[in-house]
Scaffold this motif. Structure first.
Motif, mmCIF file in Angstrom:
data_model
loop_
_atom_site.group_PDB
_atom_site.id
_atom_site.type_symbol
_atom_site.label_atom_id
_atom_site.label_comp_id
_atom_site.label_asym_id
_atom_site.label_seq_id
_atom_site.Cartn_x
_atom_site.Cartn_y
_atom_site.Cartn_z
ATOM 1 N N ILE A 196 32.341 10.088 5.987
ATOM 2 C CA ILE A 196 33.783 10.010 5.761
ATOM 3 C C ILE A 196 34.162 8.532 5.728
ATOM 4 O O ILE A 196 34.284 7.886 6.762
ATOM 5 N N VAL A 197 34.285 8.016 4.523
ATOM 6 C CA VAL A 197 34.585 6.601 4.303
ATOM 7 C C VAL A 197 35.992 6.505 3.721
ATOM 8 O O VAL A 197 36.253 7.016 2.630
ATOM 9 N N LEU A 198 36.878 5.878 4.458
ATOM 10 C CA LEU A 198 38.277 5.763 4.040
ATOM 11 C C LEU A 198 38.583 4.284 3.802
ATOM 12 O O LEU A 198 38.971 3.564 4.719
ATOM 13 N N ASP A 199 38.395 3.833 2.561
ATOM 14 C CA ASP A 199 38.596 2.418 2.266
ATOM 15 C C ASP A 199 39.424 2.151 1.011
ATOM 16 O O ASP A 199 39.730 1.009 0.697
ATOM 17 N N ARG A 200 39.821 3.181 0.303
ATOM 18 C CA ARG A 200 40.523 2.964 -0.965
ATOM 19 C C ARG A 200 41.952 2.475 -0.773
ATOM 20 O O ARG A 200 42.574 2.003 -1.732
ATOM 21 N N HIS A 201 42.474 2.568 0.436
ATOM 22 C CA HIS A 201 43.828 2.067 0.693
ATOM 23 C C HIS A 201 43.922 0.551 0.510
ATOM 24 O O HIS A 201 45.009 0.009 0.380
ATOM 25 N N SER A 202 42.791 -0.127 0.479
ATOM 26 C CA SER A 202 42.772 -1.580 0.285
ATOM 27 C C SER A 202 43.013 -1.991 -1.161
ATOM 28 O O SER A 202 43.206 -3.171 -1.442
ATOM 29 N N LEU A 203 42.970 -1.041 -2.066
ATOM 30 C CA LEU A 203 43.114 -1.353 -3.490
ATOM 31 C C LEU A 203 44.585 -1.529 -3.846
ATOM 32 O O LEU A 203 45.368 -0.582 -3.780
ATOM 33 N N LYS A 204 44.940 -2.729 -4.230
ATOM 34 C CA LYS A 204 46.336 -3.055 -4.526
ATOM 35 C C LYS A 204 46.803 -2.494 -5.860
ATOM 36 O O LYS A 204 47.988 -2.475 -6.135
ATOM 37 N N TYR A 205 45.892 -2.027 -6.698
ATOM 38 C CA TYR A 205 46.308 -1.455 -7.984
ATOM 39 C C TYR A 205 46.652 0.033 -7.872
ATOM 40 O O TYR A 205 47.003 0.667 -8.857
ATOM 41 N N LEU A 206 46.561 0.588 -6.667
ATOM 42 C CA LEU A 206 46.973 1.972 -6.441
ATOM 43 C C LEU A 206 48.362 1.987 -5.823
ATOM 44 O O LEU A 206 48.638 1.210 -4.902
ATOM 45 N N ASN A 207 49.221 2.880 -6.294
ATOM 46 C CA ASN A 207 50.532 3.027 -5.644
ATOM 47 C C ASN A 207 50.370 3.932 -4.423
ATOM 48 O O ASN A 207 49.290 4.456 -4.153
ATOM 49 N N TYR A 208 51.465 4.114 -3.691
ATOM 50 C CA TYR A 208 51.419 4.872 -2.444
ATOM 51 C C TYR A 208 50.890 6.294 -2.667
ATOM 52 O O TYR A 208 50.053 6.774 -1.904
ATOM 53 N N ILE A 209 51.345 6.973 -3.690
ATOM 54 C CA ILE A 209 50.909 8.350 -3.949
ATOM 55 C C ILE A 209 49.420 8.383 -4.270
ATOM 56 O O ILE A 209 48.683 9.244 -3.779
ATOM 57 N N GLU A 210 48.953 7.445 -5.078
ATOM 58 C CA GLU A 210 47.534 7.387 -5.408
ATOM 59 C C GLU A 210 46.692 7.111 -4.159
ATOM 60 O O GLU A 210 45.612 7.678 -3.992
ATOM 61 N N LYS A 211 47.199 6.255 -3.277
ATOM 62 C CA LYS A 211 46.464 5.962 -2.039
ATOM 63 C C LYS A 211 46.361 7.202 -1.159
ATOM 64 O O LYS A 211 45.307 7.473 -0.575
ATOM 65 N N VAL A 212 47.449 7.959 -1.057
ATOM 66 C CA VAL A 212 47.425 9.200 -0.270
ATOM 67 C C VAL A 212 46.439 10.185 -0.894
ATOM 68 O O VAL A 212 45.641 10.816 -0.191
ATOM 69 N N ASN A 213 46.473 10.316 -2.221
ATOM 70 C CA ASN A 213 45.539 11.208 -2.912
ATOM 71 C C ASN A 213 44.092 10.766 -2.679
ATOM 72 O O ASN A 213 43.213 11.593 -2.418
ATOM 73 N N CYS A 214 43.845 9.477 -2.778
ATOM 74 C CA CYS A 214 42.488 8.956 -2.565
ATOM 75 C C CYS A 214 42.037 9.175 -1.121
ATOM 76 O O CYS A 214 40.872 9.485 -0.868
ATOM 77 N N PHE A 215 42.950 9.010 -0.186
ATOM 78 C CA PHE A 215 42.635 9.254 1.224
ATOM 79 C C PHE A 215 42.187 10.705 1.409
ATOM 80 O O PHE A 215 41.169 10.991 2.025
ATOM 81 N N TYR A 216 42.981 11.618 0.840
ATOM 82 C CA TYR A 216 42.674 13.051 0.960
ATOM 83 C C TYR A 216 41.315 13.378 0.340
ATOM 84 O O TYR A 216 40.482 14.047 0.959
#
Length: 193
Positions: free
Chosen positions: A109-129
């Motif tokens: 379980i690797v949660l690191d995509r929130h660091s990507l500044k080219y993702l908006n908040y919704i995309e970050k939540v989706n990537c987290f999930y």
């Protein structure tokens, strides 16, 4: 060694090679991983912000039908969390008794995509999930594979779509003598984890 064992060994080697290649891609996109934290240069972070889509545009561009599927996407989160806790407790209590090395959840379980500044908040939540859910499935599969190696290390008669990491240690289907003679040995073959 038979042909199946040879192929499973090659698959294992290729998976290790793939992990090395995936680690080396960091240089192509100018980031480093330090103490499990992803670091981009300030120039790259600024360039990434230029590619971020506004969340309102993102929602609008998704369309009504995609928006209507959201509850169905998120429904499995409660069973997933229950599965996560159950499997964690299971291996905490049972693996020491069986002598099976514990599976490190953080490796799956690797949660690191929130660091990507080219993702908006919704995309970050989706990537987290998605990261959590797919990582959880990988974690559970490895716990199940190690359990199966201990309790029933026999290959299937029919081909399976995808074999797990421990399958190469299993006995061929129908090898009664090999199973009886080698079961105690196979139950302890975890040196490669």
């Amino acid at each position: 060694m038979n042909r199946i064992d040879e192929l499973l060994g090659k698959i294992d080697g290729l998976e290790k090679e793939l992990r090395v290649e995936l680690r080396d891609v960091t240089n192509d996109f100018l980031y480093t991983v330090q103490e499990k934290k992803v670091r981009f240069s300030s120039e790259v972070r600024a360039a990434h912000r230029e590619f971020a889509a506004k969340w309102s545009d993102y929602v609008y561009d998704s369309g009504v039908w995609v928006i209507l599927t959201i509850p169905f996407i998120w429904m499995p989160i409660v069973p997933a969390l229950m599965l996560d806790v159950s499997v964690w407790l299971y291996q905490l209590m049972c693996f020491p008794v069986y002598g099976i090395p514990r599976v490190k959840r953080r490796n799956y379980i690797v949660l690191d995509r929130h660091s990507l500044k080219y993702l908006n908040y919704i995309e970050k939540v989706n990537c987290f999930y998605c990261s959590y859910f797919n990582g959880l499935i990988g974690f559970v599969r490895e716990v199940a594979a190690r359990t199966e190696q201990y309790w029933c290390p026999i290959r299937h008669a029919r081909p399976v779509k995808s074999v797990h990491s421990r399958y190469r240690h299993f006995f061929p289907y129908g090898d009664a003598e090999g199973y009886r003679k080698g079961l105690s040995r196979v139950r302890q073959e975890f040196d490669d984890v």
